[in-house]
Design a protein around this motif. Sequence first.
Motif: not given
Lengths: 380, 333
Positions: A97-102
């Motif tokens: 997963m690539m997180f919204q907050s990185y």
Amino acid sequence: MAEAKTTTAFEPWTDPNAVPYIEIRNVTKKFGEFVAVDNVSLNIYKQELFCLLGGSGCGKTTLLRMLAGFEEPTSGQIFIDGQDMAGIAPYRRPVNMMFQSYALFPHMTVEHNVAFGLKQDNVPKGEIADRVAKILELVKLGSFGKRKPHQLSGGQRQRVALARALVKQPKLLLLDEPLGALDKKLRESTQFELMKIQDQLGVTFVVVTHDQEEAMTLSSRIGVMNHGRIIQTGTPTEIYEFPNSRFVADFVGTVNMFPGRIVDEDNDYVRIGCDEAACTIFINHGVAAPPNAELWVAVRPEKIHLTREAPADARDNCVRGTVDGIAYMGDMSIYNVRLDSGKMIKVTQPNLIRHSEDTITWDDRVFLHWHASSGVVLTL
Amino acid sequence: MSRAGYVPLGERMATASEPLLRTLVRLPLLRWFFNTLGRFAISGRGAVVLVPYAWLLLFFAIPFVIVLKISLADQVIAQPPYTALVQWTEDTYLQIKLNLGNYLFLVQDALYWKAYLNSVKIAFISAFVCLLIGYPMAYAMARAEESWRNVLLMLVVLPFWTSFLLRVYAWIGILNNTGLINNWLIAAGIIDEPITMIRTNFAVYIGIVYSYLPFMILPLYSTLEKLDNTLLEAAADLGCRPFEAFLTITLPLSMPGVVAGFSLVFIPALGEFVIPDLLGGKDSLMIGHVLWDEFFANRAWPVASAVAIAMLTLVLLLMAGQRKLEEKAETAA
């Protein structure tokens, strides 16, 4: 669907024999009394770039987190590659997963961040170095390996996060608002980069976004969500040109909505009476709706023509109004037209001519008319 | 401002006090004061910063110089019990006499450096035990539900509401040969003879760890609470098991809290006097006690001052080391 289909197009969802890569079966997620995801069923196929599109709080991120394993469904099942994911911890799933907050590890260099996932799999050291170098090259950060995340710009961090998720060569990549923090130019170039990477590596992408433009350019298919439900799934064209409800028509793009009732119908046409439009709206195909039911006709601004003179056939699909405002956008202009009924209509016209004495301007009386195929009849 | 509308008390007070403040600033005395400050290039902002410096000068730097002065004097039977450093002799000679013997004495007599060593040992082990107990507690607090966190924080600070001395005294009652623990164990039939716990190093460790634990927990809690949970999710997503994620993510990122908590326990424990005095035995001689004996029992003010200066130097050195560590931990975080 009305559009023509080529045989070479990538459309596994139209093939009844295709096996979905991700199968979401009647999944519901409740937080206390709040229903975040409400009985969602969805099939996503290999190498798709699927966008979950919706406003904030529509449950799209919760659905993504259930795929990653951070949340367990309250009821229903999720299958990835035929395997039931119930009770399988995030670190055992074939998913990155690539997180919204990185969520980059602040105490590690870019290299160590990217290598982190490979170390967990006990990949040999030499191979780790090779793969990290290669993926950093791919996201154009080859010379930034020794830097810490706080020494990078927002766009660079975003690409590190992407590299970290990609380096494990996952079968399925989840992206949470991947382009949210980028400015417009960077966002456009990254969008194309993402599509290129997906082409090269053949990964299945599931992207969560609230940005309809991002969803339109990126995806093979879009699932529009609202209040925890998927309202419509389809290709960007289907979603834009054939919305199945007022919500979808309104959420994706701009639309003029005319409420009305059927006054005349047959197998191959329908005529709808609309008080606000002061004309009947003619649609050149049949509609499956009870005779006296209330329904809506949606007409996109770019499909309406604006003229000073009355068109040849002014019986249907033609209304009069006064220009109330013009927004000049360069490539096109947006006209706000007040109909005689008081209703405001948005019309966009391409600026085909550089300059003309005769352009429509403020307070002009105009005719608005559109083709019999332009209106979309909505019953929901 | 409308008459009908409600005006909050603070605003009313501000409005009322404004003319008063205006006249105050115009008063000759204050004007003279600010003008004088201005002449020394001290602005209003500078004056505010000056306050803590003045405080440190008055209550740290000046006493420190006095103690340093005494540590270089000779012990005499007089009032005060030490010689003056600067003296007029034969009318025209100004004599400065510095006695370094007190410091030499500290090095030569094994009692002193053994006491220093013992202090460092006890303080270090206590701080380490505090860390072992405090880390899981702080971790659990930071991971607790948000509505619970303030309650738990309150419970950690709650012991401070009772006098420190009383709480240490209470441990005597618990650890005594006829105390709570021994009575229970004997009543339960586990032991026949009471276990000697009071007046041992063990009791000192218990006392220090018990008293200083909150100072370990609070900085640890504040760093752990700020830790971004999505980092752990990202680690799990990349295939990292929870325990490994703790070792590779949580622990390194909480190092600033560990260093701060450790020094907050270690440094005061180093000079601890009350706890070893009340709970300790012959083995638990710490430097605080040596200082007390020199000062009150022997009336050896110069030696006591030398002990104090040496200890301060030790603490400053340790703090410099801790500063280095902290910087390292922070750049790492």
